[in-house]
Design a protein around this motif. Structure first.
Motif, PDB file in Angstrom:
ATOM      1  N   ALA A  62       0.838  -1.209   0.000  1.00  0.00           N
ATOM      2  CA  ALA A  62       0.000   0.000   0.000  1.00  0.00           C
ATOM      3  C   ALA A  62       0.867   1.251   0.000  1.00  0.00           C
ATOM      4  N   ARG A  63       1.952   1.225   0.743  1.00  0.00           N
ATOM      5  CA  ARG A  63       2.877   2.367   0.755  1.00  0.00           C
ATOM      6  C   ARG A  63       3.475   2.583  -0.642  1.00  0.00           C
ATOM      7  N   ALA A  64       3.798   1.495  -1.332  1.00  0.00           N
ATOM      8  CA  ALA A  64       4.373   1.604  -2.672  1.00  0.00           C
ATOM      9  C   ALA A  64       3.382   2.241  -3.646  1.00  0.00           C
ATOM     10  N   VAL A  65       2.111   1.911  -3.529  1.00  0.00           N
ATOM     11  CA  VAL A  65       1.092   2.493  -4.407  1.00  0.00           C
ATOM     12  C   VAL A  65       0.949   3.985  -4.128  1.00  0.00           C
ATOM     13  N   VAL A  66       0.910   4.366  -2.855  1.00  0.00           N
ATOM     14  CA  VAL A  66       0.819   5.780  -2.489  1.00  0.00           C
ATOM     15  C   VAL A  66       2.003   6.553  -3.054  1.00  0.00           C
ATOM     16  N   ARG A  67       3.182   6.015  -2.927  1.00  0.00           N
ATOM     17  CA  ARG A  67       4.371   6.698  -3.429  1.00  0.00           C
ATOM     18  C   ARG A  67       4.355   6.813  -4.951  1.00  0.00           C
ATOM     19  N   GLY A  68       3.771   5.823  -5.617  1.00  0.00           N
ATOM     20  CA  GLY A  68       3.646   5.907  -7.062  1.00  0.00           C
ATOM     21  C   GLY A  68       2.771   7.068  -7.483  1.00  0.00           C
ATOM     22  N   LEU A  69       1.659   7.247  -6.795  1.00  0.00           N
ATOM     23  CA  LEU A  69       0.750   8.358  -7.091  1.00  0.00           C
ATOM     24  C   LEU A  69       1.372   9.694  -6.727  1.00  0.00           C
ATOM     25  N   LYS A  70       2.021   9.752  -5.572  1.00  0.00           N
ATOM     26  CA  LYS A  70       2.488  11.036  -5.041  1.00  0.00           C
ATOM     27  C   LYS A  70       3.830  11.475  -5.618  1.00  0.00           C
ATOM     28  N   PHE A  71       4.759  10.567  -5.778  1.00  0.00           N
ATOM     29  CA  PHE A  71       6.125  10.968  -6.116  1.00  0.00           C
ATOM     30  C   PHE A  71       6.624  10.487  -7.480  1.00  0.00           C
ATOM     31  N   ARG A  72       5.894   9.574  -8.120  1.00  0.00           N
ATOM     32  CA  ARG A  72       6.407   9.014  -9.365  1.00  0.00           C
ATOM     33  C   ARG A  72       5.526   9.348 -10.573  1.00  0.00           C
TER      34      ARG A  72
END
Length: 214
Positions: A62-72
């Motif tokens: 879930a953290r990886a998905v959030v980071r994809g949306l926010k930072f990538r």
């Protein structure tokens, strides 16, 4: 762009945002990583005075998905994230009688990122739940440092007076704040205060993930 998605999937098959292996089209995670998601109860918790809920714990995939949306720059992740939220939201939380209000992003960060991830998520939720979206809040003042890693008291000090209603706008009577992740609740509290100061009668919050133990 969506018309090209099937063709692009043949050229570059979808990958899992957590482990990098192949994933099913339309899903940000592979089956193995989806099985590792920790699902939270369908009940709200109080974060700095705001009743908040998220379907998933902010850890691992879930953290990886959030980071994809926010930072990538993966704005398309807002769709499957919204689907996860709408599918398991507590009864009565996502109702057309309430209005979705995205947590604002400082203009400098919005320009650098190209979009506000909370607004994209709110829009995707609104489509699925038949709810109105009102981008009525804004950040003011200089851009602050990242909130990541800060404690609750430090976050509250950093956000003191930093969120306000847009000039000339009226807040909805019932608001559902939307953000990608809820941690200490400081940002949600600042948004709730700005809404309530102008007559909003009820404020709750929803996010894709929440820090475990909140």
């Amino acid at each position: 762009m969506r018309l090209l998605d099937p063709l692009l999937a043949l050229v570059a098959p979808p990958f899992c945002w957590s482990c990098g292996e192949g994933a099913v089209a339309g899903h940000p995670l592979c089956l193995r990583c989806r099985s590792r998601l920790r699902r939270l109860e369908r009940t709200t918790v109080a974060l700095t005075g705001v009743d908040a809920w998220a379907p998933l714990a902010y850890e691992g995939p879930a953290r990886a998905v959030v980071r994809g949306l926010k930072f990538r720059g993966a704005a398309r992740l807002a769709g499957p994230m919204a689907a996860e939220i709408v599918a398991s939201a507590p009864d009565g939380m996502l109702t057309p009688a309430a209005t979705l209000v995205p947590v604002p992003l400082h203009p400098r960060r919005a320009r650098a990122r190209g979009y506000n991830q909370a607004e994209r998520l709110a829009t995707a939720i609104g489509r699925r739940a038949g709810m109105r979206v009102d981008d009525c809040l804004r950040r003011r003042g200089a851009a602050r440092g990242r909130q990541v890693g800060r404690g609750r008291a430090e976050r509250l000090r950093a956000l003191d007076g930093a969120v306000e209603l847009r000039p000339g706008w009226r807040p909805p009577n019932r608001a559902v704040l939307v953000d990608d992740v809820a941690t200490t609740g400081a940002t949600l509290a600042a948004c709730a205060l700005a809404l309530e100061a102008h007559g909003c009668a009820a404020v709750v919050a929803v996010s894709y993930a929440m820090t475990p133990g909140r």
